[in-house]
Design a protein around this motif. Structure first.
Motif, PDB file in Angstrom:
ATOM      1  N   ALA A  29      10.440 -84.904  34.761  1.00 61.56           N
ATOM      2  CA  ALA A  29      10.943 -85.016  36.136  1.00 61.56           C
ATOM      3  C   ALA A  29      12.391 -84.559  36.203  1.00 61.56           C
ATOM      4  O   ALA A  29      12.788 -83.806  37.092  1.00 61.56           O
ATOM      5  CB  ALA A  29      10.809 -86.456  36.619  1.00 61.56           C
ATOM      6  N   ARG A  30      13.179 -84.991  35.231  1.00 65.55           N
ATOM      7  CA  ARG A  30      14.599 -84.638  35.256  1.00 65.55           C
ATOM      8  C   ARG A  30      14.812 -83.164  34.958  1.00 65.55           C
ATOM      9  O   ARG A  30      15.851 -82.600  35.303  1.00 65.55           O
ATOM     10  CB  ARG A  30      15.367 -85.476  34.233  1.00 65.55           C
ATOM     11  CG  ARG A  30      15.413 -86.929  34.627  1.00 65.55           C
ATOM     12  CD  ARG A  30      16.070 -87.714  33.525  1.00 65.55           C
ATOM     13  NE  ARG A  30      15.661 -89.103  33.578  1.00 65.55           N
ATOM     14  CZ  ARG A  30      15.778 -89.949  32.563  1.00 65.55           C
ATOM     15  NH1 ARG A  30      16.283 -89.535  31.412  1.00 65.55           N
ATOM     16  NH2 ARG A  30      15.397 -91.184  32.686  1.00 65.55           N
ATOM     17  N   LEU A  81       8.286 -93.289  36.726  1.00 64.41           N
ATOM     18  CA  LEU A  81       8.692 -92.360  35.666  1.00 64.41           C
ATOM     19  C   LEU A  81       8.627 -90.924  36.167  1.00 64.41           C
ATOM     20  O   LEU A  81       9.497 -90.101  35.856  1.00 64.41           O
ATOM     21  CB  LEU A  81       7.799 -92.510  34.432  1.00 64.41           C
ATOM     22  CG  LEU A  81       7.804 -93.860  33.723  1.00 64.41           C
ATOM     23  CD1 LEU A  81       6.883 -93.826  32.507  1.00 64.41           C
ATOM     24  CD2 LEU A  81       9.215 -94.256  33.289  1.00 64.41           C
ATOM     25  N   SER A  82       7.606 -90.642  36.957  1.00 61.49           N
ATOM     26  CA  SER A  82       7.433 -89.269  37.441  1.00 61.49           C
ATOM     27  C   SER A  82       8.551 -88.881  38.403  1.00 61.49           C
ATOM     28  O   SER A  82       8.685 -87.718  38.765  1.00 61.49           O
ATOM     29  CB  SER A  82       6.081 -89.112  38.139  1.00 61.49           C
ATOM     30  OG  SER A  82       6.142 -89.642  39.452  1.00 61.49           O
ATOM     31  N   ARG A  83       9.336 -89.857  38.809  1.00 61.77           N
ATOM     32  CA  ARG A  83      10.498 -89.571  39.657  1.00 61.77           C
ATOM     33  C   ARG A  83      11.780 -89.526  38.836  1.00 61.77           C
ATOM     34  O   ARG A  83      12.876 -89.515  39.394  1.00 61.77           O
ATOM     35  CB  ARG A  83      10.612 -90.596  40.778  1.00 61.77           C
ATOM     36  CG  ARG A  83       9.398 -90.618  41.725  1.00 61.77           C
ATOM     37  CD  ARG A  83       9.144 -89.238  42.316  1.00 61.77           C
ATOM     38  NE  ARG A  83       8.039 -89.195  43.263  1.00 61.77           N
ATOM     39  CZ  ARG A  83       6.938 -88.455  43.101  1.00 61.77           C
ATOM     40  NH1 ARG A  83       6.778 -87.715  42.011  1.00 61.77           N
ATOM     41  NH2 ARG A  83       6.000 -88.442  44.017  1.00 61.77           N
ATOM     42  N   GLY A  84      11.622 -89.625  37.531  1.00 67.25           N
ATOM     43  CA  GLY A  84      12.781 -89.463  36.655  1.00 67.25           C
ATOM     44  C   GLY A  84      13.438 -90.756  36.214  1.00 67.25           C
ATOM     45  O   GLY A  84      14.426 -90.740  35.491  1.00 67.25           O
ATOM     46  N   LEU A  85      12.910 -91.902  36.656  1.00 67.55           N
ATOM     47  CA  LEU A  85      13.515 -93.161  36.237  1.00 67.55           C
ATOM     48  C   LEU A  85      13.172 -93.425  34.776  1.00 67.55           C
ATOM     49  O   LEU A  85      12.049 -93.140  34.334  1.00 67.55           O
ATOM     50  CB  LEU A  85      13.004 -94.313  37.112  1.00 67.55           C
ATOM     51  CG  LEU A  85      13.736 -94.515  38.433  1.00 67.55           C
ATOM     52  CD1 LEU A  85      13.632 -93.293  39.331  1.00 67.55           C
ATOM     53  CD2 LEU A  85      13.211 -95.734  39.158  1.00 67.55           C
ATOM     54  N   ASP A  86      14.123 -93.967  34.027  1.00 73.17           N
ATOM     55  CA  ASP A  86      13.803 -94.215  32.629  1.00 73.17           C
ATOM     56  C   ASP A  86      12.935 -95.465  32.527  1.00 73.17           C
ATOM     57  O   ASP A  86      12.915 -96.293  33.432  1.00 73.17           O
ATOM     58  CB  ASP A  86      15.065 -94.321  31.777  1.00 73.17           C
ATOM     59  CG  ASP A  86      15.951 -95.431  32.236  1.00 73.17           C
ATOM     60  OD1 ASP A  86      15.654 -96.596  31.903  1.00 73.17           O
ATOM     61  OD2 ASP A  86      16.929 -95.144  32.953  1.00 73.17           O
TER      62      ASP A  86
END
Ligand SMILES: Nc1ncnc2c1ncn2[C@@H]1O[C@H](COP(=O)(O)OP(=O)(O)OP(=O)(O)O)[C@@H](O)[C@H]1O
Ligand SMILES: [Mg+2]
Lengths: 447, 253
Positions: free
Chosen positions: B80-81, A395-400
């Protein structure tokens, strides 16, 4: 619970019906007299025995053109280098199988065989004189109730498919069991006996498929003998339809230095119970048993694997990875026995289940029964949720969250199939798993 | 004065029922590099996790605004985004998910947020190769499971690689220098320095002044018992190196 009683009544009726050969009647009656398993039996606690309610057990008739058509449509792409044997509702279909049949394959008509062969009291299926049946009895000391479904198969299977690999030979076989008959009027009882001669090698892919959306009932029986220094790589895929009910029994005996590698993937059926009774008889015989079970909706999948180490230096590595989603119930019971003869035996079990649904259940049970000091035995069993640290990292890498969960579930089972040597087979297995997991990720990108 | 990129006001946060952040206030402007130092257990990682949105960390009071937005109201993936990147003190191993897949998925998640199409496969590979070269990482790492079996130093490089591919607006690097050999430290520092720009900010959590020789900070803070006990310029780090923390934590008590 009326289940067992009602089922017994139906089977008794069947046993007295005209048309069922006397030998079969006797087998059925013997099975009934010994008693069907119930939830109180040690190794049947998690099995869905309700699947037997209202079940009609009479063997399906020879498949007609329509059944064959349905079966043909259900077949996956053929695997390169593999002879294909298709068994529809318990009957070998020469139309759908590789032609001509490989010389190692024989079809035994049980009806004929019944009148000529003696039966083992533990209830093996009748055999011809050509190939003595492989493990006829229960592995020593196994509760005979664990063989009840094998006995039912012996009484009701229309044919037994026999594969006999001669000394030092090599073969690759894809065995496809298709169930088409609706459970409301008949059942599929496929039977296989397999002998791998000394030093021979067999790659065996075994699939259980449902044709269409039929509510099928199948009860398969496999008996395998792996000769001295022989090698078996056996991939078992249960990809039946969502309304199917399935039971199977596998008995295997491995001789000196035999290597047996299993990958078992259970995915599709509404309810499945798999019983494996494995004997490592010869010195240094080894077994690898990797199993994946994926449950969703209200599916019930139960596996019981009993491994008996008898020969010196016999080894087993067993891994189970189950994901229970929805309201599904998964169980894996790995029973390891080390006899006093098995000096230097080694057994390693790693059983893990993941609960991916709030109402899902999973039960993993390693059991060790050791009669000797000189053994290396280890086991681990966990039932848990997705790893929160891994999840947060993704998640912290932007994955939903949906993608993160799908990735972690995939990662949980993927290493079990990563070892499949044949890419086409590996991809097929991955596709079965991906579909069952309703994964939102492109699993091809993860290869 | 323009609004800072990140503004933390009187932040209180609990983990495991314990108050670990106890009224922390900190502002970080665009273009700046801040170093946060402080004794073990003082709450540095907790601050990083709270900012990144790790579950289990409960903010009891205070506020965090990031680019004028209430950061705490965003889910971790939204943060993050929005350009926030956390370099983990202990990067997590995820066997079965390969590195390149994660890099691509992360990059595409950010691009989607910015209304850009998915990255072209060739462009992506070229980009990753370039950044790997910068981090002096072998391409074999791409096909391995995320951090799986990586050495301590390799994990840290991998964090920086991800950062370089994602080009975050605010990077929080939690002890990225710990466990690095002398050459690796230079490589990592160089990687971080390439990211420095007028619109970005970098927060370095570190125990060692050594890192700050390579990445020169604009501000240095000492975090003690859950709050900023002292702030200064890079000389503060040198002073800490000589004198330890006692003189500050004692004063903060
Ligand atoms: N899950 C938890 N439950 C209880 N206490 C926790 C939990 N996580 C962290 N803590 C405590 O919070 C305090 C702050 O921890 P944190 O990891 O933020 O310290 P740190 O400043 O990063 O230390 P270090 O320099 O050693 O990395 C510590 O005392 C730690 O034990
Ligand atoms: Mg820390």
């Amino acid at each position: 619970m009326p289940t067992a009683a009602a089922t017994s009544r139906r089977l008794e009726q069947l046993a007295t019906e005209a048309g069922l050969a006397p030998r079969r009647q006797a087998l059925l009656k013997a099975a009934l007299a010994a008693g069907l398993p119930t939830g109180r039996d040690e190794n049947w606690r998690y099995a869905n025995l309700r699947a037997l309610d209202r079940q009609v057990f009479s063997a399906a008739a020879v498949p007609d053109a329509e059944a064959l058509q349905l079966a043909a449509a259900a077949l996956p792409a053929a695997l390169e280098g593999h002879a294909r044997l298709v068994v529809v509702d318990g009957w070998l279909s020469t139309e759908l199988s590789t032609t001509p049949l490989p010389a190692i394959v024989t079809r035994l008509e049980n009806e004929d065989a019944l009148s000529t062969t003696a039966l083992d009291d533990a209830g093996a299926s009748p055999t011809t004189t050509r190939t003595p049946a492989t493990p006829l009895r229960a592995a020593s000391g196994a509760p005979t109730v664990d063989l009840r479904f094998a006995q039912l198969n012996a009484a009701l299977a229309p044919q037994t498919l026999s594969i006999d690999l001669p000394y030092g030979s090599t073969a690759a076989v894809e065995l496809v069991f298709v169930a088409t008959a609706d459970a409301s009027h008949s059942a599929s009882h496929p039977a296989l006996q397999l002998r791998i001669g000394d030093g021979a090698r067999l790659d065996l892919v075994e699939r259980h498929l449902g044709a269409g959306a039929a509510a099928t009932f199948s009860n398969a029986d496999l008996r395998i003998e792996v000769g001295t220094q022989a090698r078996l790589r056996h991939t078992r895929l249960q990809q039946l339809g969502p309304r199917s009910k399935h039971f199977d029994t596998l008995r295997l005996r491995a001789h000196d230095g035999a290597e047996c590698e299993y990958l078992v993937v259970a995915a599709g059926a509404q309810s499945a119970r798999s019983t494996a009774l494995l004997e490592l008889l010869g010195r240094e015989a080894s077994l690898r048993w990797d199993a994946v079970s994926l449950g969703d909706r209200t599916q019930i999948n139960d596996a019981f694997v009993r491994v008996e180490h008898i020969g010196r230096g016999t080894r087993t590595r067993q891994a189970f990875r189950g994901i229970a989603a929805g309201r599904s119930r998964l169980a894996f019971n790995g029973h390891m026995i080390v006899r006093d003869s098995a000096v230097g035996a080694a057994s390693d079990q790693s059983l893990k289940a993941l609960l991916a649904g709030t109402e899902a259940e999973a039960d993993v049970r390693p059991q060790l029964e050791i009669y000797i000091d000189e053994v290396r035995a280890s086991h681990g069993a966990t039932v848990g949720k997705l790893d929160e640290q891994m999840r947060f990292y993704l998640l912290s890498r932007g994955l939903d969250p949906a993608t993160a969960d799908a990735l972690l579930k995939w990662a949980f089972v993927e290493d079990m199939v990563a070892r499949i040597a044949l890419p086409a087979l590996r991809h097929q297995v991955e596709d079965v798993m991906a579909a069952q997991l309703h994964t939102v990720i492109d699993t091809a990108e993860l290869r | 004065m323009s609004t800072p990129l990140l503004s933390i006001r009187d932040l209180h946060a609990k983990i495991g029922g314990r108050e670990v952040l106890d009224g922390l206030t900190l502002e970080i402007g665009a273009g700046e590099v801040h170093a946060i130092m402080g004794p073990n257990g003082s709450g540095k990682s907790t601050l990083a996790y709270v900012l990144a949105g790790r579950p289990g960390y409960e903010v009891t009071s205070g506020s965090v605004s990031y680019r004028g937005q209430d950061l705490l109201s965003l889910a971790p993936e939204e943060r993050a985004r929005a350009g926030l990147f956390l370099g983990f003190q202990y990067p997590v191993e995820i066997p079965g998910v390969n590195n390149v897949y994660l890099l691509k998925a992360a990059l595409n998640a950010a691009r989607k947020q910015q209304g850009k199409p998915e990255v072209d496969a060739f462009e992506f590979l070229a980009l990753v190769r370039e950044k790997m070269k910068l981090m002096q990482m072998d391409e074999a790492f791409l096909s391995r499971g995320v951090n799986e079996g990586f050495s301590g130093g390799e994990k840290k490089r991998n964090e920086i690689l991800q950062m370089l591919v994602l080009e975050p607006t605010l990077a929080l690097l939690d002890e990225t220098d710990s466990g690095l050999d002398i050459d690796a430290l230079k490589v990592v520092a160089h990687g971080v320095n390439t990211l420095r720009s007028a619109e970005r900010a970098i927060v370095l959590v570190t125990h060692y002044q050594r890192l700050l020789d390579h990445i020169v900070p604009d501000r240095v803070h000492v975090l003690a018992r859950g709050r900023i006990a002292r702030s200064g310029d890079r000389d503060l780090a040198l002073e800490l190196e000589r004198r330890g923390y006692d003189w500050i934590t004692g004063a903060a008590a």
